[in-house]
Design a protein around this motif. Structure first.
Motif, PDB file in Angstrom:
ATOM      1  N   MET A   1      -2.199 -38.553 -14.663  1.00  0.00           N
ATOM      2  CA  MET A   1      -2.179 -38.202 -13.153  1.00  0.00           C
ATOM      3  C   MET A   1      -3.042 -39.047 -12.074  1.00  0.00           C
ATOM      4  O   MET A   1      -2.974 -38.997 -11.034  1.00  0.00           O
ATOM      5  N   GLY A   2      -3.555 -40.442 -12.739  1.00  0.00           N
ATOM      6  CA  GLY A   2      -3.944 -41.334 -11.841  1.00  0.00           C
ATOM      7  C   GLY A   2      -3.112 -41.864 -10.909  1.00  0.00           C
ATOM      8  O   GLY A   2      -3.163 -42.293  -9.848  1.00  0.00           O
ATOM      9  N   ILE A   3      -1.707 -42.025 -11.540  1.00  0.00           N
ATOM     10  CA  ILE A   3      -0.732 -42.515 -10.908  1.00  0.00           C
ATOM     11  C   ILE A   3      -0.253 -41.942  -9.770  1.00  0.00           C
ATOM     12  O   ILE A   3       0.025 -42.250  -8.501  1.00  0.00           O
ATOM     13  N   LEU A   4      -0.134 -40.331  -9.785  1.00  0.00           N
ATOM     14  CA  LEU A   4      -0.017 -39.707  -8.697  1.00  0.00           C
ATOM     15  C   LEU A   4      -1.124 -39.881  -7.620  1.00  0.00           C
ATOM     16  O   LEU A   4      -0.669 -39.814  -6.213  1.00  0.00           O
ATOM     17  N   ARG A   5      -2.221 -39.950  -7.979  1.00  0.00           N
ATOM     18  CA  ARG A   5      -3.216 -40.199  -7.064  1.00  0.00           C
ATOM     19  C   ARG A   5      -3.142 -41.308  -6.200  1.00  0.00           C
ATOM     20  O   ARG A   5      -3.457 -41.454  -4.818  1.00  0.00           O
ATOM     21  N   ILE A   6      -2.769 -42.430  -6.769  1.00  0.00           N
ATOM     22  CA  ILE A   6      -2.641 -43.787  -6.342  1.00  0.00           C
ATOM     23  C   ILE A   6      -1.278 -43.735  -5.220  1.00  0.00           C
ATOM     24  O   ILE A   6      -1.354 -44.307  -3.954  1.00  0.00           O
ATOM     25  N   VAL A   7      -0.226 -43.013  -5.755  1.00  0.00           N
ATOM     26  CA  VAL A   7       1.003 -42.754  -4.863  1.00  0.00           C
ATOM     27  C   VAL A   7       0.550 -41.969  -3.669  1.00  0.00           C
ATOM     28  O   VAL A   7       0.866 -42.444  -2.410  1.00  0.00           O
ATOM     29  N   LEU A   8      -0.346 -40.802  -3.598  1.00  0.00           N
ATOM     30  CA  LEU A   8      -0.496 -40.191  -2.624  1.00  0.00           C
ATOM     31  C   LEU A   8      -1.553 -40.966  -1.626  1.00  0.00           C
ATOM     32  O   LEU A   8      -1.410 -40.956  -0.356  1.00  0.00           O
ATOM     33  N   THR A   9      -2.527 -41.814  -2.118  1.00  0.00           N
ATOM     34  CA  THR A   9      -3.291 -42.708  -1.199  1.00  0.00           C
ATOM     35  C   THR A   9      -2.437 -43.364  -0.645  1.00  0.00           C
ATOM     36  O   THR A   9      -2.913 -43.961   0.586  1.00  0.00           O
ATOM     37  N   VAL A  10      -1.479 -44.196  -1.142  1.00  0.00           N
ATOM     38  CA  VAL A  10      -0.691 -45.185  -0.516  1.00  0.00           C
ATOM     39  C   VAL A  10       0.108 -44.354   0.650  1.00  0.00           C
ATOM     40  O   VAL A  10       0.148 -45.116   1.724  1.00  0.00           O
ATOM     41  N   ILE A  11       0.711 -43.312   0.449  1.00  0.00           N
ATOM     42  CA  ILE A  11       1.310 -42.488   1.459  1.00  0.00           C
ATOM     43  C   ILE A  11       0.245 -42.315   2.644  1.00  0.00           C
ATOM     44  O   ILE A  11       0.716 -42.344   3.712  1.00  0.00           O
ATOM     45  N   VAL A  69      -2.875 -32.643   5.211  1.00  0.00           N
ATOM     46  CA  VAL A  69      -2.595 -32.034   3.976  1.00  0.00           C
ATOM     47  C   VAL A  69      -2.819 -33.147   2.816  1.00  0.00           C
ATOM     48  O   VAL A  69      -3.559 -32.819   1.841  1.00  0.00           O
ATOM     49  N   LEU A  70      -2.425 -34.366   3.062  1.00  0.00           N
ATOM     50  CA  LEU A  70      -2.887 -35.593   1.988  1.00  0.00           C
ATOM     51  C   LEU A  70      -4.399 -35.626   1.832  1.00  0.00           C
ATOM     52  O   LEU A  70      -4.962 -35.622   0.768  1.00  0.00           O
ATOM     53  N   ALA A  71      -5.190 -35.239   2.989  1.00  0.00           N
ATOM     54  CA  ALA A  71      -6.717 -35.487   2.761  1.00  0.00           C
ATOM     55  C   ALA A  71      -7.390 -34.557   2.047  1.00  0.00           C
ATOM     56  O   ALA A  71      -8.194 -34.640   1.227  1.00  0.00           O
ATOM     57  N   ILE A  72      -6.740 -33.253   2.293  1.00  0.00           N
ATOM     58  CA  ILE A  72      -7.111 -32.044   1.466  1.00  0.00           C
ATOM     59  C   ILE A  72      -6.917 -32.185   0.061  1.00  0.00           C
ATOM     60  O   ILE A  72      -7.746 -31.857  -0.613  1.00  0.00           O
ATOM     61  N   LEU A  73      -5.597 -32.415  -0.339  1.00  0.00           N
ATOM     62  CA  LEU A  73      -5.109 -32.699  -1.561  1.00  0.00           C
ATOM     63  C   LEU A  73      -5.877 -33.803  -2.189  1.00  0.00           C
ATOM     64  O   LEU A  73      -6.406 -33.737  -3.450  1.00  0.00           O
ATOM     65  N   LEU A  74      -6.140 -34.804  -1.796  1.00  0.00           N
ATOM     66  CA  LEU A  74      -6.891 -35.948  -2.405  1.00  0.00           C
ATOM     67  C   LEU A  74      -8.357 -35.648  -2.618  1.00  0.00           C
ATOM     68  O   LEU A  74      -8.798 -36.301  -3.575  1.00  0.00           O
ATOM     69  N   ASN A  75      -8.836 -34.617  -1.716  1.00  0.00           N
ATOM     70  CA  ASN A  75     -10.594 -34.405  -1.814  1.00  0.00           C
ATOM     71  C   ASN A  75     -10.582 -33.223  -2.779  1.00  0.00           C
ATOM     72  O   ASN A  75     -11.656 -32.884  -3.125  1.00  0.00           O
ATOM     73  N   MET A  76      -9.701 -32.429  -3.360  1.00  0.00           N
ATOM     74  CA  MET A  76      -9.784 -31.188  -4.269  1.00  0.00           C
ATOM     75  C   MET A  76      -9.904 -31.905  -5.547  1.00  0.00           C
ATOM     76  O   MET A  76     -10.307 -30.962  -6.593  1.00  0.00           O
ATOM     77  N   HIS A  77      -9.831 -32.939  -5.926  1.00  0.00           N
ATOM     78  CA  HIS A  77      -9.832 -33.727  -7.158  1.00  0.00           C
ATOM     79  C   HIS A  77      -8.935 -33.149  -8.297  1.00  0.00           C
ATOM     80  O   HIS A  77      -9.526 -32.690  -9.228  1.00  0.00           O
ATOM     81  N   LEU A  78      -7.846 -32.705  -7.798  1.00  0.00           N
ATOM     82  CA  LEU A  78      -6.794 -31.796  -9.029  1.00  0.00           C
ATOM     83  C   LEU A  78      -6.043 -32.878  -9.804  1.00  0.00           C
ATOM     84  O   LEU A  78      -5.969 -32.386 -10.951  1.00  0.00           O
ATOM     85  N   PHE A  79      -5.924 -34.101  -9.378  1.00  0.00           N
ATOM     86  CA  PHE A  79      -5.425 -35.096 -10.301  1.00  0.00           C
ATOM     87  C   PHE A  79      -6.186 -36.387  -9.962  1.00  0.00           C
ATOM     88  O   PHE A  79      -6.880 -36.509  -9.403  1.00  0.00           O
TER      89      PHE A  79
END
Length: 79
Positions: A1-11, A69-79
């Motif tokens: 799941m760390g890769i998905l977090r990195i991709v979302l952070t780059v986006i 949306v990305l800020a909320i997703l990244l701060n929910m710590h789901l991945f």
């Protein structure tokens, strides 16, 4: 799941940079002395949604929604 977090952070970073550029490209919203004289109902003012300025406003709105949306997703710590 760390890769998905990195991709979302780059986006999110790319969206932030693009949003900054688009906001700086927009014209100011002040109407100047035209608002006093009642010149705000011109042909250009009525059809602003079809112009480049209208596109920039809509594009900015989409980028802001994506950013939140990305800020909320990244701060929910789901991945």
């Amino acid at each position: 799941m760390g890769i998905l977090r990195i991709v979302l952070t780059v986006i999110m970073i790319v969206a932030s940079v693009i949003m900054t550029i688009v906001i700086l490209m927009q014209e100011g919203k002040s109407q100047g002395l035209g608002a006093i004289a009642g010149m705000s109902d011109t042909y250009w003012g009525k059809n602003k949604g079809r112009s480049m300025e209208g596109f920039l406003v809509k594009f900015t709105t989409g980028l802001v929604v994506l950013f939140f949306v990305l800020a909320i997703l990244l701060n929910m710590h789901l991945f």
